[in-house]
Design a protein around this motif. Structure first.
Motif, PDB file in Angstrom:
ATOM      1  N   ILE A  83     -66.727  41.468 -30.057  1.00  0.00           N
ATOM      2  CA  ILE A  83     -65.806  40.591 -29.313  1.00  0.00           C
ATOM      3  C   ILE A  83     -66.607  39.584 -28.487  1.00  0.00           C
ATOM      4  O   ILE A  83     -66.350  38.374 -28.538  1.00  0.00           O
ATOM      5  N   ILE A  84     -67.580  40.080 -27.730  1.00  0.00           N
ATOM      6  CA  ILE A  84     -68.399  39.181 -26.903  1.00  0.00           C
ATOM      7  C   ILE A  84     -69.126  38.172 -27.788  1.00  0.00           C
ATOM      8  O   ILE A  84     -69.125  36.972 -27.510  1.00  0.00           O
ATOM      9  N   LYS A  85     -69.733  38.648 -28.851  1.00  0.00           N
ATOM     10  CA  LYS A  85     -70.476  37.766 -29.761  1.00  0.00           C
ATOM     11  C   LYS A  85     -69.540  36.728 -30.385  1.00  0.00           C
ATOM     12  O   LYS A  85     -69.884  35.554 -30.500  1.00  0.00           O
ATOM     13  N   GLY A  86     -68.344  37.147 -30.754  1.00  0.00           N
ATOM     14  CA  GLY A  86     -67.360  36.226 -31.322  1.00  0.00           C
ATOM     15  C   GLY A  86     -66.973  35.123 -30.358  1.00  0.00           C
ATOM     16  O   GLY A  86     -66.827  33.955 -30.750  1.00  0.00           O
ATOM     17  N   ILE A  87     -66.834  35.470 -29.089  1.00  0.00           N
ATOM     18  CA  ILE A  87     -66.485  34.478 -28.069  1.00  0.00           C
ATOM     19  C   ILE A  87     -67.663  33.535 -27.830  1.00  0.00           C
ATOM     20  O   ILE A  87     -67.473  32.318 -27.704  1.00  0.00           O
ATOM     21  N   LEU A  88     -68.869  34.085 -27.786  1.00  0.00           N
ATOM     22  CA  LEU A  88     -70.048  33.234 -27.601  1.00  0.00           C
ATOM     23  C   LEU A  88     -70.209  32.232 -28.741  1.00  0.00           C
ATOM     24  O   LEU A  88     -70.552  31.073 -28.516  1.00  0.00           O
ATOM     25  N   GLU A  89     -69.964  32.678 -29.955  1.00  0.00           N
ATOM     26  CA  GLU A  89     -70.158  31.820 -31.124  1.00  0.00           C
ATOM     27  C   GLU A  89     -68.993  30.864 -31.360  1.00  0.00           C
ATOM     28  O   GLU A  89     -69.141  29.892 -32.094  1.00  0.00           O
ATOM     29  N   ASN A  90     -67.835  31.152 -30.753  1.00  0.00           N
ATOM     30  CA  ASN A  90     -66.627  30.349 -30.988  1.00  0.00           C
ATOM     31  C   ASN A  90     -65.888  30.101 -29.683  1.00  0.00           C
ATOM     32  O   ASN A  90     -64.786  30.604 -29.483  1.00  0.00           O
ATOM     33  N   PRO A  91     -66.461  29.319 -28.776  1.00  0.00           N
ATOM     34  CA  PRO A  91     -65.796  29.073 -27.491  1.00  0.00           C
ATOM     35  C   PRO A  91     -64.408  28.460 -27.697  1.00  0.00           C
ATOM     36  O   PRO A  91     -64.204  27.658 -28.600  1.00  0.00           O
ATOM     37  N   GLY A  92     -63.469  28.877 -26.872  1.00  0.00           N
ATOM     38  CA  GLY A  92     -62.120  28.331 -26.939  1.00  0.00           C
ATOM     39  C   GLY A  92     -61.244  28.962 -27.997  1.00  0.00           C
ATOM     40  O   GLY A  92     -60.102  28.543 -28.212  1.00  0.00           O
ATOM     41  N   LEU A  93     -61.738  29.976 -28.651  1.00  0.00           N
ATOM     42  CA  LEU A  93     -61.004  30.681 -29.698  1.00  0.00           C
ATOM     43  C   LEU A  93     -59.778  31.383 -29.111  1.00  0.00           C
ATOM     44  O   LEU A  93     -59.860  31.956 -28.028  1.00  0.00           O
ATOM     45  N   SER A  94     -58.658  31.351 -29.818  1.00  0.00           N
ATOM     46  CA  SER A  94     -57.491  32.104 -29.353  1.00  0.00           C
ATOM     47  C   SER A  94     -57.717  33.589 -29.632  1.00  0.00           C
ATOM     48  O   SER A  94     -58.553  33.969 -30.460  1.00  0.00           O
ATOM     49  N   GLN A  95     -56.955  34.423 -28.960  1.00  0.00           N
ATOM     50  CA  GLN A  95     -57.091  35.862 -29.156  1.00  0.00           C
ATOM     51  C   GLN A  95     -56.735  36.253 -30.589  1.00  0.00           C
ATOM     52  O   GLN A  95     -57.372  37.131 -31.175  1.00  0.00           O
ATOM     53  N   GLN A  96     -55.760  35.602 -31.174  1.00  0.00           N
ATOM     54  CA  GLN A  96     -55.387  35.883 -32.561  1.00  0.00           C
ATOM     55  C   GLN A  96     -56.520  35.514 -33.520  1.00  0.00           C
ATOM     56  O   GLN A  96     -56.798  36.241 -34.467  1.00  0.00           O
TER      57      GLN A  96
END
Length: 143
Positions: free
Chosen positions: A41-54
């Motif tokens: 989850i953390i890595k996904g957010i770091l790699e894709n800023p502004g991503l929606s939760q879905q």
């Protein structure tokens, strides 16, 4: 009737689950309280800023409810923080805190060791062939 261990998808699932159990144990033994899924989850957010939760749930192959629970734990653990979305009041921006960035860096070292252990004795040609085969299965199922 074929036996379970003769079904390729059973073997693939078993390999993934065995690896994840091994990887989680290595994290725990190294003193980390974070789970593999939380790290993703953390890595996904770091790699894709502004991503929606879905969108995040889709990337990490989890349902929205699981992602919501993990995000809540990560916020409580001070690995993530929430901020109001600039254009949509129904959404939140998730940002990785300095502690979250540190844990990603620290855990990455263990992740690399885990991968090396799992792939020990498997040559690069076999790894590439496996990637191609798995991608072909994905492509077939997405048609």
């Amino acid at each position: 009737m074929e036996k379970l261990d003769g079904i390729i998808f059973y073997t693939m699932d078993k390999a993934i689950r065995t690896y994840r159990q091994y990887a989680q144990k290595q994290l725990k033994d190294a003193g980390f309280s974070i789970t593999i899924d939380q790290w993703l989850i953390i890595k996904g957010i770091l790699e894709n800023p502004g991503l929606s939760q879905q969108e995040l749930a889709r990337i990490v192959f989890k349902d929205n409810a699981s992602v919501t629970r993990m995000i809540e734990l990560l916020v409580k653990g001070e690995y993530l923080k929430r901020a109001e979305h600039s254009s949509d009041r129904r959404r939140e921006n998730l940002m990785v805190t300095p502690a979250g960035k540190r844990v990603i860096t620290d855990v990455q070292k263990i992740v690399l060791k885990n991968r090396a252990k799992a792939l020990d004795g498997i040559g690069q040609k076999k790894v590439e062939a496996m990637k191609e085969t798995l991608q072909a299965i994905i492509d077939n199922c997405e048609k």
